[in-house]
Design an enzyme around this catalytic site. Structure first.
Site, PDB file in Angstrom:
ATOM      1  N   ARG A  50       4.714   1.320  -6.608  1.00  0.00           N
ATOM      2  CA  ARG A  50       3.658   0.983  -5.655  1.00  0.00           C
ATOM      3  C   ARG A  50       3.653  -0.523  -5.424  1.00  0.00           C
ATOM      4  O   ARG A  50       4.309  -1.274  -6.132  1.00  0.00           O
ATOM      5  CB  ARG A  50       2.283   1.440  -6.169  1.00  0.00           C
ATOM      6  CG  ARG A  50       2.000   1.002  -7.601  1.00  0.00           C
ATOM      7  CD  ARG A  50       0.561   0.728  -7.867  1.00  0.00           C
ATOM      8  NE  ARG A  50       0.050  -0.356  -7.059  1.00  0.00           N
ATOM      9  CZ  ARG A  50       0.241  -1.642  -7.352  1.00  0.00           C
ATOM     10  NH1 ARG A  50       0.971  -2.003  -8.398  1.00  0.00           N
ATOM     11  NH2 ARG A  50      -0.279  -2.570  -6.568  1.00  0.00           N
ATOM     12  N   GLY A  51       2.858  -0.932  -4.430  1.00  0.00           N
ATOM     13  CA  GLY A  51       2.841  -2.319  -3.995  1.00  0.00           C
ATOM     14  C   GLY A  51       3.751  -2.480  -2.793  1.00  0.00           C
ATOM     15  O   GLY A  51       4.906  -2.038  -2.815  1.00  0.00           O
ATOM     16  N   ALA A  52       3.242  -3.076  -1.729  1.00  0.00           N
ATOM     17  CA  ALA A  52       3.986  -3.137  -0.475  1.00  0.00           C
ATOM     18  C   ALA A  52       5.386  -3.737  -0.632  1.00  0.00           C
ATOM     19  O   ALA A  52       6.370  -3.142  -0.179  1.00  0.00           O
ATOM     20  CB  ALA A  52       3.179  -3.914   0.571  1.00  0.00           C
ATOM     21  N   ARG A  92       5.005   6.532   2.724  1.00  0.00           N
ATOM     22  CA  ARG A  92       3.643   5.988   2.786  1.00  0.00           C
ATOM     23  C   ARG A  92       3.537   5.216   4.097  1.00  0.00           C
ATOM     24  O   ARG A  92       4.350   4.323   4.352  1.00  0.00           O
ATOM     25  CB  ARG A  92       3.332   5.094   1.581  1.00  0.00           C
ATOM     26  CG  ARG A  92       3.355   5.846   0.246  1.00  0.00           C
ATOM     27  CD  ARG A  92       2.712   5.043  -0.864  1.00  0.00           C
ATOM     28  NE  ARG A  92       1.270   4.961  -0.688  1.00  0.00           N
ATOM     29  CZ  ARG A  92       0.481   4.146  -1.404  1.00  0.00           C
ATOM     30  NH1 ARG A  92       1.009   3.344  -2.309  1.00  0.00           N
ATOM     31  NH2 ARG A  92      -0.815   4.126  -1.189  1.00  0.00           N
ATOM     32  N   GLN A 196      -5.927   0.347 -10.215  1.00  0.00           N
ATOM     33  CA  GLN A 196      -4.754  -0.511 -10.367  1.00  0.00           C
ATOM     34  C   GLN A 196      -5.120  -1.872 -10.957  1.00  0.00           C
ATOM     35  O   GLN A 196      -4.327  -2.474 -11.675  1.00  0.00           O
ATOM     36  CB  GLN A 196      -4.055  -0.703  -9.022  1.00  0.00           C
ATOM     37  CG  GLN A 196      -3.445   0.565  -8.444  1.00  0.00           C
ATOM     38  CD  GLN A 196      -4.357   1.231  -7.439  1.00  0.00           C
ATOM     39  OE1 GLN A 196      -5.583   1.199  -7.583  1.00  0.00           O
ATOM     40  NE2 GLN A 196      -3.791   1.830  -6.404  1.00  0.00           N
ATOM     41  N   ASP A 237      -0.749  -5.194   2.826  1.00  0.00           N
ATOM     42  CA  ASP A 237       0.224  -4.150   3.100  1.00  0.00           C
ATOM     43  C   ASP A 237       0.742  -4.212   4.529  1.00  0.00           C
ATOM     44  O   ASP A 237       1.829  -3.731   4.803  1.00  0.00           O
ATOM     45  CB  ASP A 237      -0.398  -2.777   2.829  1.00  0.00           C
ATOM     46  CG  ASP A 237      -0.581  -2.535   1.339  1.00  0.00           C
ATOM     47  OD1 ASP A 237       0.293  -1.909   0.737  1.00  0.00           O
ATOM     48  OD2 ASP A 237      -1.585  -3.000   0.782  1.00  0.00           O
ATOM     49  N   ASN A 247      -5.111  -3.874   3.583  1.00  0.00           N
ATOM     50  CA  ASN A 247      -4.887  -4.006   2.140  1.00  0.00           C
ATOM     51  C   ASN A 247      -5.671  -2.908   1.435  1.00  0.00           C
ATOM     52  O   ASN A 247      -6.387  -2.127   2.064  1.00  0.00           O
ATOM     53  CB  ASN A 247      -5.315  -5.401   1.661  1.00  0.00           C
ATOM     54  CG  ASN A 247      -4.808  -5.708   0.263  1.00  0.00           C
ATOM     55  OD1 ASN A 247      -3.623  -5.531  -0.024  1.00  0.00           O
ATOM     56  ND2 ASN A 247      -5.694  -6.135  -0.618  1.00  0.00           N
ATOM     57  N   LYS A 248      -5.558  -2.864   0.133  1.00  0.00           N
ATOM     58  CA  LYS A 248      -6.204  -1.830  -0.674  1.00  0.00           C
ATOM     59  C   LYS A 248      -7.681  -1.687  -0.310  1.00  0.00           C
ATOM     60  O   LYS A 248      -8.380  -2.679  -0.081  1.00  0.00           O
ATOM     61  CB  LYS A 248      -6.053  -2.177  -2.156  1.00  0.00           C
ATOM     62  CG  LYS A 248      -6.681  -1.187  -3.117  1.00  0.00           C
ATOM     63  CD  LYS A 248      -6.087   0.207  -2.961  1.00  0.00           C
ATOM     64  CE  LYS A 248      -4.609   0.241  -3.189  1.00  0.00           C
ATOM     65  NZ  LYS A 248      -4.029   1.609  -3.007  1.00  0.00           N
TER      66      LYS A 248
END
Length: 519
Positions: A50-52, A92, A196, A237, A247-248
């Site tokens: 995970r993580g862009a 995603r 996270q 992201d 973003n998140k």
């Protein structure tokens, strides 16, 4: 690899993608060996990777997997590879980095398996260098926007080496600041529903030895209100052309709270996160995830089984709430004024300050700050810096006539505190407190209305310049006469040779820029 640990969050090992399984942290450090595109797609969808930036790199490595699988040593089944590439790119939808990584690797398809793999591995190496550059720029910016002391930083989700190949974006900037001795504490949002921040960011900060506390998401605004946050640092992201940032989930709320409390809000991301095809954030597809992430956690059901769920993984923060976006190449001010934003805050003040000889009297070298006030972004950044220097220590702003009014209003807005004007005689209706004082070239008088400073108020006195200190000392006497107390003085420029700071001792003085010559 180093022992049984990767030196990066993901890599390539003899025909397989190897990655840290982020679902298992912090309790277990576990590596995944992914030998098919299908397994890699599942790892991305399940947030094992995970993580862009990280999923962008995983996408490139996935293309390398596909080309090896569909090559007979002489030819490549191009149709099959493009089918796998589509699966990867759509794993995603929100982070633009995933499609970017897949597309970049595909461009090397004519060079066969080795060419595609070489491109993917080069991207891994580039990611570390990219993050180091962005982290350094962001650290410089944080220092320029906050007080001259270790900062208290709030961050959201995980943006460290786990979310990239190495170093990290926003968390990379925090670690860079810590390495410079400029971090007092990091508040880490838990980042619901998958935690996270709680699971991953605290783990990375703990390994790095950076002081931190875990923060319930809903407490972040309260922390800002209590003066516990000097700056918010987050990742991204997808970034639209106008500066809107996906973003998140929860990032938008943080930006609103930061704007309300005058806290700089900085986004750190690689250029690959910028989407040149999107004019603004309205076109960003926001992924929604399954209800089980919200109705239960760790295998335990916490909500009634039939509860309907709204579970977006991301939100969009409008550009006007963002102080700056920092990439490896540039600092973007969504509402800024271009090249005038470059350099430290002191450098920017110096660039806009003009020294005028023999004004207003022969022998005086006047420091003209008119250019400073002609730069709206600079005034805003000065206000944030002055408010940040005393954050949590004042509940009232006193601005001194005349140019102090401009800065004082900006500080009051940045800190959401009431403003009182300290004026020359004949400008205010009574009853008044009055004090006369000596200037470096004459005498003057200041007044405030008696009912404007509440008893026991903690007052920040703001003016554009500190010379001999006579004006600010007079303002301090007026605050005391009204029953308040001065927590400190904030100025844009200090003329050190005139020793005004001594006259104000023991009150604290925060000056953005200092020059040595006499006025």
């Amino acid at each position: 690899m180093a022992g049984n640990r990767l030196t990066t969050s993901l890599g390539w090992d003899d025909g397989a993608v190897v990655a840290v399984d982020q679902r298992a942290l912090p309790h277990e450090y576990r590596l995944l060996r992914l030998e098919s595109v299908e397994h890699l797609v599942e790892a991305i969808r399940s947030l094992a990777i995970r993580g862009a930036p990280a999923i962008g790199l995983a996408g490139a490595l996935g293309v390398a997997l596909s080309v090896r699988r569909h090559s007979n040593g002489r030819t490549v089944d191009v149709r099959a590879v493009h089918h796998d590439a589509t699966l990867l790119a759509e794993a995603r939808p929100t982070a633009v980095n995933l499609r970017w990584g897949v597309s970049r690797a595909l461009r090397r398809l004519p060079d066969g398996p080795e060419g595609v793999l070489a491109e993917a591995l080069a991207m891994l190496d580039e990611d570390a260098a990219t993050n180091r550059s962005a982290a350094g720029r962001a650290a410089d910016l944080v220092i320029s926007l906050t007080a001259d002391r270790p900062a208290r930083i709030l961050t959201h989700c995980n943006t460290g080496r786990l979310a990239t190949a190495a170093v990290g974006t926003a968390l990379g900037a925090i670690l860079e600041l810590a390495g410079r001795g400029r971090v007092e504490e990091v508040l880490v949002d838990e980042t619901r529903p998958l935690l996270q921040g709680a699971r991953l960011t605290t783990w990375e900060l703990g390994e790095a030895g950076v002081p931190h506390r875990l923060c319930v998401d809903a407490a972040a605004a309260a922390a800002m209100a209590r003066g516990l946050v000097d700056c918010v640092l987050v990742g991204a992201d997808r970034i639209a052309v106008n500066g809107d940032v996906a973003n998140k989930i929860g990032t938008y709320g943080l930006a609103l709270a930061a704007a309300r409390h005058g806290v700089p809000f900085i986004v750190v991301a690689p250029e690959s996160t910028c989407d040149p095809t999107l004019a603004d954030g309205s076109g960003i597809v926001l992924e929604e995830r399954g209800p089980e992430e919200v109705t239960g956690f760790g295998g335990v059901q916490v909500a009634p089984a039939r509860s309907a769920v709204f579970n977006p993984a991301f939100d969009v923060t409008p550009a006007e709430l963002i102080t700056a976006i920092v990439t490896e190449r540039r600092v973007i001010r969504p509402q800024g004024d271009g090249d005038g934003d470059r350099g430290s805050l002191a450098e920017r003040v110096a660039a806009q300050t003009r020294e005028v000889a023999d004004f207003p009297f022969p022998g005086v070298r006047f420091q003209d700050l008119s250019g400073v006030y002609a730069q709206p972004r600079l005034v805003r950044d000065l206000a944030h810096a002055l408010a940040g220097a005393y954050r949590g220590r004042f509940d009232h702003v006193l601005a001194v006539e005349a140019r102090g009014f401009l800065l004082g209003m900006a500080v009051a807005q940045a800190s959401a505190k009431p403003l009182t004007l300290c004026r020359k005689p004949g400008k205010l209706p009574g009853p008044l407190h009055t004090v006369s004082y000596d200037l470096e070239y004459g005498t003057d008088t200041l007044q405030i209305q008696r009912d404007r400073i509440p008893p026991d108020a903690r007052v920040l006195v703001v003016d554009d310049m500190l010379a001999t200190g006579g004006t600010l000392a007079a303002a301090e006497k007026l605050v005391t006469a009204g029953g308040g107390r001065v927590c400190g003085h904030g100025v844009v420029l200090e003329i050190a040779a005139l020793a005004g700071r001594r006259r104000l001792y023991p009150s604290q003085v925060f000056a953005v820029h200092t020059v040595g010559g006499a006025q």
